[in-house]
Scaffold this motif. Structure first.
Motif, PDB file in Angstrom:
ATOM      1  N   VAL A 190       0.752  -1.317  -0.072  1.00 38.02           N
ATOM      2  CA  VAL A 190      -0.108  -0.053  -0.042  1.00 38.02           C
ATOM      3  C   VAL A 190       0.770   1.046   0.007  1.00 38.02           C
ATOM      4  O   VAL A 190       0.610   2.142  -0.608  1.00 38.02           O
ATOM      5  CB  VAL A 190      -0.922  -0.099   1.231  1.00 38.02           C
ATOM      6  CG1 VAL A 190      -1.587   1.371   1.343  1.00 38.02           C
ATOM      7  CG2 VAL A 190      -1.913  -1.050   1.284  1.00 38.02           C
ATOM      8  N   PHE A 191       1.827   1.379   0.949  1.00 39.32           N
ATOM      9  CA  PHE A 191       2.682   2.469   0.804  1.00 39.32           C
ATOM     10  C   PHE A 191       3.957   2.438  -0.160  1.00 39.32           C
ATOM     11  O   PHE A 191       4.352   1.426  -0.288  1.00 39.32           O
ATOM     12  CB  PHE A 191       3.215   2.658   2.337  1.00 39.32           C
ATOM     13  CG  PHE A 191       2.332   2.932   3.380  1.00 39.32           C
ATOM     14  CD1 PHE A 191       1.340   4.056   3.491  1.00 39.32           C
ATOM     15  CD2 PHE A 191       1.684   1.637   4.224  1.00 39.32           C
ATOM     16  CE1 PHE A 191       0.597   4.544   4.531  1.00 39.32           C
ATOM     17  CE2 PHE A 191       0.615   2.002   5.200  1.00 39.32           C
ATOM     18  CZ  PHE A 191       0.022   3.254   5.417  1.00 39.32           C
ATOM     19  N   ASP A 192       4.072   3.832  -0.374  1.00 36.30           N
ATOM     20  CA  ASP A 192       5.447   3.912  -1.242  1.00 36.30           C
ATOM     21  C   ASP A 192       6.677   4.222  -0.529  1.00 36.30           C
ATOM     22  O   ASP A 192       6.692   4.766   0.275  1.00 36.30           O
ATOM     23  CB  ASP A 192       5.165   5.203  -2.064  1.00 36.30           C
ATOM     24  CG  ASP A 192       6.193   5.280  -3.050  1.00 36.30           C
ATOM     25  OD1 ASP A 192       6.712   4.468  -3.505  1.00 36.30           O
ATOM     26  OD2 ASP A 192       6.542   6.684  -3.440  1.00 36.30           O
ATOM     27  N   ARG A 193       7.489   3.012  -0.612  1.00 36.04           N
ATOM     28  CA  ARG A 193       8.756   2.991   0.308  1.00 36.04           C
ATOM     29  C   ARG A 193       8.634   3.119   1.744  1.00 36.04           C
ATOM     30  O   ARG A 193       8.962   4.047   2.238  1.00 36.04           O
ATOM     31  CB  ARG A 193       9.672   4.170  -0.268  1.00 36.04           C
ATOM     32  CG  ARG A 193      10.285   3.981  -1.825  1.00 36.04           C
ATOM     33  CD  ARG A 193      11.000   4.896  -2.381  1.00 36.04           C
ATOM     34  NE  ARG A 193      10.705   6.567  -2.056  1.00 36.04           N
ATOM     35  CZ  ARG A 193      10.498   7.346  -2.669  1.00 36.04           C
ATOM     36  NH1 ARG A 193      11.279   7.129  -3.969  1.00 36.04           N
ATOM     37  NH2 ARG A 193      10.246   8.453  -2.386  1.00 36.04           N
ATOM     38  N   PRO A 194       7.811   2.265   2.459  1.00 37.14           N
ATOM     39  CA  PRO A 194       7.720   2.514   3.720  1.00 37.14           C
ATOM     40  C   PRO A 194       8.924   2.109   4.487  1.00 37.14           C
ATOM     41  O   PRO A 194       9.931   1.256   3.985  1.00 37.14           O
ATOM     42  CB  PRO A 194       6.905   1.426   3.999  1.00 37.14           C
ATOM     43  CG  PRO A 194       6.893   0.222   3.048  1.00 37.14           C
ATOM     44  CD  PRO A 194       7.285   0.954   1.652  1.00 37.14           C
ATOM     45  N   SER A 195       9.234   2.834   5.583  1.00 36.78           N
ATOM     46  CA  SER A 195      10.339   2.766   6.292  1.00 36.78           C
ATOM     47  C   SER A 195      10.433   1.356   7.233  1.00 36.78           C
ATOM     48  O   SER A 195       9.327   0.714   7.398  1.00 36.78           O
ATOM     49  CB  SER A 195      10.719   3.885   7.348  1.00 36.78           C
ATOM     50  OG  SER A 195       9.774   3.509   8.346  1.00 36.78           O
ATOM     51  N   PRO A 196      11.640   0.615   7.586  1.00 32.76           N
ATOM     52  CA  PRO A 196      11.604  -0.612   8.227  1.00 32.76           C
ATOM     53  C   PRO A 196      10.893  -0.362   9.695  1.00 32.76           C
ATOM     54  O   PRO A 196      10.316  -1.425  10.071  1.00 32.76           O
ATOM     55  CB  PRO A 196      12.909  -0.568   8.595  1.00 32.76           C
ATOM     56  CG  PRO A 196      13.782  -0.255   7.458  1.00 32.76           C
ATOM     57  CD  PRO A 196      13.007   0.890   7.153  1.00 32.76           C
ATOM     58  N   PHE A 197      10.781   0.917  10.266  1.00 34.70           N
ATOM     59  CA  PHE A 197      10.092   1.189  11.196  1.00 34.70           C
ATOM     60  C   PHE A 197       8.373   0.980  11.047  1.00 34.70           C
ATOM     61  O   PHE A 197       7.749   0.572  11.972  1.00 34.70           O
ATOM     62  CB  PHE A 197      10.393   2.442  11.835  1.00 34.70           C
ATOM     63  CG  PHE A 197       9.726   3.130  12.910  1.00 34.70           C
ATOM     64  CD1 PHE A 197       9.885   2.475  14.109  1.00 34.70           C
ATOM     65  CD2 PHE A 197       8.363   3.972  12.851  1.00 34.70           C
ATOM     66  CE1 PHE A 197       9.362   2.942  15.373  1.00 34.70           C
ATOM     67  CE2 PHE A 197       7.890   4.216  14.255  1.00 34.70           C
ATOM     68  CZ  PHE A 197       8.152   3.815  15.390  1.00 34.70           C
ATOM     69  N   ILE A 198       8.020   1.383  10.170  1.00 32.25           N
ATOM     70  CA  ILE A 198       6.718   1.334   9.630  1.00 32.25           C
ATOM     71  C   ILE A 198       6.297  -0.232   9.373  1.00 32.25           C
ATOM     72  O   ILE A 198       5.217  -0.787   9.844  1.00 32.25           O
ATOM     73  CB  ILE A 198       6.236   2.051   8.599  1.00 32.25           C
ATOM     74  CG1 ILE A 198       6.400   3.554   8.782  1.00 32.25           C
ATOM     75  CG2 ILE A 198       4.738   1.771   8.053  1.00 32.25           C
ATOM     76  CD1 ILE A 198       5.439   4.083  10.163  1.00 32.25           C
ATOM     77  N   ILE A 199       7.193  -1.094   8.588  1.00 33.52           N
ATOM     78  CA  ILE A 199       6.878  -2.134   8.325  1.00 33.52           C
ATOM     79  C   ILE A 199       6.987  -3.156   9.463  1.00 33.52           C
ATOM     80  O   ILE A 199       5.948  -4.146   9.564  1.00 33.52           O
ATOM     81  CB  ILE A 199       8.017  -2.933   7.228  1.00 33.52           C
ATOM     82  CG1 ILE A 199       7.899  -2.103   5.947  1.00 33.52           C
ATOM     83  CG2 ILE A 199       7.750  -4.281   7.060  1.00 33.52           C
ATOM     84  CD1 ILE A 199       9.077  -2.173   4.944  1.00 33.52           C
ATOM     85  N   LYS A 200       7.937  -3.098  10.472  1.00 34.92           N
ATOM     86  CA  LYS A 200       8.016  -3.699  11.603  1.00 34.92           C
ATOM     87  C   LYS A 200       7.153  -3.225  12.931  1.00 34.92           C
ATOM     88  O   LYS A 200       7.340  -3.630  13.783  1.00 34.92           O
ATOM     89  CB  LYS A 200       9.492  -3.876  12.217  1.00 34.92           C
ATOM     90  CG  LYS A 200      10.310  -4.632  10.967  1.00 34.92           C
ATOM     91  CD  LYS A 200      11.713  -4.744  11.399  1.00 34.92           C
ATOM     92  CE  LYS A 200      12.482  -5.509  10.262  1.00 34.92           C
ATOM     93  NZ  LYS A 200      13.924  -5.607  10.495  1.00 34.92           N
ATOM     94  N   GLY A 201       6.369  -2.539  12.690  1.00 29.25           N
ATOM     95  CA  GLY A 201       5.360  -2.022  13.600  1.00 29.25           C
ATOM     96  C   GLY A 201       4.328  -2.750  14.206  1.00 29.25           C
ATOM     97  O   GLY A 201       3.507  -2.456  15.225  1.00 29.25           O
TER      98      GLY A 201
END
Length: 71
Positions: free
Chosen positions: A47-58
């Motif tokens: 869904v997100f364009d280039r999500p940060s690892p912080f967001i992915i592993k949240g």
């Protein structure tokens, strides 16, 4: 007529089954929680364009136990 020993043994067997049932439920809940986290991480990447690892592993789930049947 059923003997007292038979009734006692049967009661113990049912208690063991009950404990194993709670363990099986906890194990299943833990597996479902892990699977949900993996799917949410995939969805965030889609869904997100280039999500940060912080967001992915949240996302996370806790381990369900026999006493605490929730994730």
């Amino acid at each position: 007529m059923a003997s007292t020993k038979f009734v006692r043994d049967l009661s113990k067997a049912f208690e063991k089954i009950k404990k194993e049932e709670r363990w099986a439920i906890a194990d299943t809940l833990t597996a479902v929680g892990k699977e949900a986290v993996a799917e949410l991480q995939k969805e965030v990447q889609r869904v997100f364009d280039r999500p940060s690892p912080f967001i992915i592993k949240g996302f996370y789930s806790t381990r369900a136990t026999e006493r605490r049947l929730r994730i």
